[in-house]
Design a protein around this motif. Structure first.
Motif, mmCIF file in Angstrom:
data_model
loop_
_atom_site.group_PDB
_atom_site.id
_atom_site.type_symbol
_atom_site.label_atom_id
_atom_site.label_comp_id
_atom_site.label_asym_id
_atom_site.label_seq_id
_atom_site.Cartn_x
_atom_site.Cartn_y
_atom_site.Cartn_z
ATOM 1 N N LEU A 1 -25.694 -34.515 -51.652
ATOM 2 C CA LEU A 1 -26.208 -34.512 -53.037
ATOM 3 C C LEU A 1 -25.931 -33.055 -53.585
ATOM 4 O O LEU A 1 -25.573 -32.776 -54.780
ATOM 5 N N LEU A 2 -26.237 -32.010 -53.100
ATOM 6 C CA LEU A 2 -25.947 -30.618 -53.160
ATOM 7 C C LEU A 2 -24.537 -30.488 -53.555
ATOM 8 O O LEU A 2 -24.293 -29.855 -54.795
ATOM 9 N N VAL B 1 -22.456 -29.284 -57.164
ATOM 10 C CA VAL B 1 -21.525 -28.081 -57.130
ATOM 11 C C VAL B 1 -20.254 -28.494 -57.427
ATOM 12 O O VAL B 1 -19.499 -27.814 -58.425
ATOM 13 N N GLU B 2 -19.603 -29.658 -57.132
ATOM 14 C CA GLU B 2 -18.369 -30.164 -57.512
ATOM 15 C C GLU B 2 -18.142 -30.617 -58.922
ATOM 16 O O GLU B 2 -17.442 -30.299 -59.877
ATOM 17 N N LEU B 3 -19.425 -31.135 -59.494
ATOM 18 C CA LEU B 3 -19.447 -31.415 -60.977
ATOM 19 C C LEU B 3 -19.403 -30.064 -61.742
ATOM 20 O O LEU B 3 -18.718 -30.225 -62.916
ATOM 21 N N ASP C 1 -37.648 -33.894 -46.739
ATOM 22 C CA ASP C 1 -36.560 -33.653 -45.592
ATOM 23 C C ASP C 1 -35.771 -32.288 -45.799
ATOM 24 O O ASP C 1 -35.014 -31.975 -44.786
ATOM 25 N N GLY C 2 -35.613 -31.659 -46.889
ATOM 26 C CA GLY C 2 -34.974 -30.641 -47.118
ATOM 27 C C GLY C 2 -33.223 -30.954 -46.890
ATOM 28 O O GLY C 2 -32.910 -32.060 -46.925
ATOM 29 N N LEU C 3 -32.534 -29.820 -46.719
ATOM 30 C CA LEU C 3 -31.111 -29.805 -46.560
ATOM 31 C C LEU C 3 -30.762 -30.599 -45.286
ATOM 32 O O LEU C 3 -29.674 -31.070 -45.120
ATOM 33 N N GLU C 4 -31.614 -30.729 -44.279
ATOM 34 C CA GLU C 4 -31.334 -31.101 -42.992
ATOM 35 C C GLU C 4 -31.476 -32.542 -42.996
ATOM 36 O O GLU C 4 -31.242 -33.199 -41.770
ATOM 37 N N LEU D 1 -30.557 -31.925 -66.794
ATOM 38 C CA LEU D 1 -31.277 -31.645 -65.372
ATOM 39 C C LEU D 1 -31.873 -32.521 -64.874
ATOM 40 O O LEU D 1 -31.984 -32.326 -63.487
ATOM 41 N N ARG D 2 -32.524 -33.366 -65.252
ATOM 42 C CA ARG D 2 -33.583 -34.180 -64.688
ATOM 43 C C ARG D 2 -32.909 -34.752 -63.294
ATOM 44 O O ARG D 2 -33.570 -34.682 -62.229
ATOM 45 N N GLN D 3 -31.678 -35.298 -63.516
ATOM 46 C CA GLN D 3 -31.062 -35.805 -62.359
ATOM 47 C C GLN D 3 -30.786 -34.904 -61.163
ATOM 48 O O GLN D 3 -30.985 -35.528 -60.002
ATOM 49 N N TRP D 4 -30.772 -33.737 -61.588
ATOM 50 C CA TRP D 4 -30.365 -32.648 -60.574
ATOM 51 C C TRP D 4 -31.554 -31.962 -59.928
ATOM 52 O O TRP D 4 -31.234 -30.987 -59.290
ATOM 53 N N LEU D 5 -32.573 -32.170 -60.431
ATOM 54 C CA LEU D 5 -33.897 -31.332 -59.849
ATOM 55 C C LEU D 5 -34.071 -31.417 -58.509
ATOM 56 O O LEU D 5 -34.346 -30.360 -57.697
ATOM 57 N N PRO D 6 -34.008 -32.575 -57.778
ATOM 58 C CA PRO D 6 -33.973 -32.685 -56.344
ATOM 59 C C PRO D 6 -32.748 -31.669 -55.651
ATOM 60 O O PRO D 6 -33.208 -31.198 -54.519
ATOM 61 N N ALA D 7 -31.543 -31.805 -56.227
ATOM 62 C CA ALA D 7 -30.471 -31.000 -55.645
ATOM 63 C C ALA D 7 -30.978 -29.353 -55.518
ATOM 64 O O ALA D 7 -30.792 -28.456 -54.700
ATOM 65 N N LEU D 8 -31.688 -28.944 -56.901
ATOM 66 C CA LEU D 8 -31.865 -27.555 -56.883
ATOM 67 C C LEU D 8 -33.081 -27.181 -56.227
ATOM 68 O O LEU D 8 -33.016 -26.195 -55.576
ATOM 69 N N LEU D 9 -33.951 -27.923 -55.623
ATOM 70 C CA LEU D 9 -35.184 -27.919 -54.911
ATOM 71 C C LEU D 9 -34.517 -27.730 -53.456
ATOM 72 O O LEU D 9 -35.109 -26.739 -52.679
ATOM 73 N N LEU D 10 -33.472 -28.267 -53.174
ATOM 74 C CA LEU D 10 -33.021 -28.422 -51.634
ATOM 75 C C LEU D 10 -32.580 -26.976 -51.371
ATOM 76 O O LEU D 10 -32.517 -26.624 -50.145
#
Length: 379
Positions: A310-311, A315-317, A290-293, A152-161
């Motif tokens: 990134l998000l 989801v595709e993965l 920056d968030g999602l925008e 999960l480490r790599q994807w923590l920023p995507a979950l924060l978004l």
């Protein structure tokens, strides 16, 4: 990923949501989470607890296997808490940090543990009345939990978004989509977990942190994803409080799919063995600002990409896992709703821009907390 008729056993999940109590007249943080936690209506599932700051309250769902079940439970808990808060003369807001509030150290909730935390860590605890959304995913054992944490480490920023929900603090726009992230990061262990090579490695780190005094108990291990201190789960804590139930459910669905992927034998789901700590920290910071925008940093490549890219890449993965879990249709619709409405941070800024009155932001947050009509027709 699986043969027909060989559907994998779904991992259990649960969600803990933290909320602020606010005064309906001043719209300042006010009230007592202890008092609200004593009131339950309807005898429903889940639990309610006070939190670090007196004007906070936490609702913990029951253990769920289905996202629809989770959604129903979270709606019920929010309604119960809003009703209980109103009986005491307060309002309930699902928001990462208080948009209003005066400078100065608020007191902590009067429990032995919270008093000790304040005594040990002093001023860095001031202003920690911030609210997160914590997703628990059941795991077979501690070794599996650590393997999922590494994935999960790599994807923590995507979950924060997914839930950036705290752009305002003390009456001003901070320039961050998640100011909660900045406030929370003052705590000594509020960081991504290190890459953990074994159970012995994890226990050695925890023993060192306890011996040093950096944490007073395992519950103060505030890593963005950590083995839970009290239940056999991986607890993912990176996200702001979700503005709506649907955003909490979206976060939960993606988190469970991520843990499932981490434990799957499918090589297509493998990621980098180790993401550089500083790159990952930079990626989390960029997601919070920056968030999602805006743009996000891909921690695996070091390149800036649009945050939505990134998000959606995550989801595709996870698509085959989401399909196996029976969550793909719901997660896809919730993601489309989020994209159409914009992030919680952008919605707050839009509300504020109409009259430049910070009280409108608090009113908006209170309204969104129990909003369900945006997805009444979900499958």
């Amino acid at each position: 990923m699986v043969r027909p008729g060989d559907r994998p056993t779904l991992l259990t999940l649960g969600v803990e949501e933290e909320f602020l109590l606010v005064d309906p007249e001043t719209l300042q943080p006010a009230g007592s989470g202890v008092a609200v936690s004593r009131v339950r209506h309807g005898g429903g599932e889940g639990e309610v607890h006070p939190e670090l700051a007196p004007a906070q309250i936490e609702a913990a769902s029951s253990v769920c296997r289905d996202l629809h079940e989770l959604r129903r439970t979270l709606i019920q808990l929010r309604m119960e808490l809003a009703t209980a808060a109103a009986e005491h003369g307060w309002r309930l807001a699902a928001i990462g940090a208080a948009p209003t509030g005066q400078p100065g150290p608020p007191p902590v909730t009067d429990t032995p543990r919270y008093r000790r935390i304040y005594a040990e860590y002093g001023p860095i605890v001031e202003g920690q009345g911030v609210c997160g959304c914590h997703v628990h995913v059941g795991t077979p054992d501690l070794e599996s939990t650590l393997r999922a944490s590494n994935w999960l480490r790599q994807w923590l920023p995507a979950l924060l978004l997914v839930t950036t929900n705290s752009p305002f603090y003390r009456g001003v726009d901070t320039g961050y989509a998640s100011w909660r992230f900045a406030l929370w990061s003052r705590l000594p262990t509020a960081r991504p977990a290190p890459h953990l090579t074994s159970v012995a490695h994890y226990r050695g780190i925890l023993d060192c942190l306890l011996a040093s005094g950096m944490v007073i108990d395992p519950g103060m291990l505030y890593w963005y994803a950590r083995p839970s201190a009290h239940v056999p789960t991986l607890e993912v804590r990176v996200a702001d409080a979700a503005a709506t139930v649907d955003e909490a459910v979206l976060l939960a669905g993606l988190t469970r799919a991520s843990v499932t992927a981490a434990l799957a034998p499918d090589e297509r789901l493998r990621g980098p063995e180790h993401v550089d700590d500083q790159m990952l920290w930079a990626a989390c910071w960029r997601a919070a600002r920056d968030g999602l925008e805006g743009d996000a940093l891909d921690a695996a490549t070091g390149r800036l990409v649009p945050a939505w890219q990134l998000l959606t890449g995550l989801v595709e993965l996870l698509r085959p896992v989401l399909e196996d879990n029976g969550d793909l249709e719901l997660v896809t619709q919730l993601l489309q709703t989020l994209r159409a409405r914009g992030s919680a941070a952008s919605r707050q800024r839009s509300v504020y821009g109409r009259r430049l009155d910070i009280r409108d932001v608090v009113d908006h947050a209170v309204t969104e907390t129990c909003r369900t009509r945006v997805s009444e027709n979900l499958p």
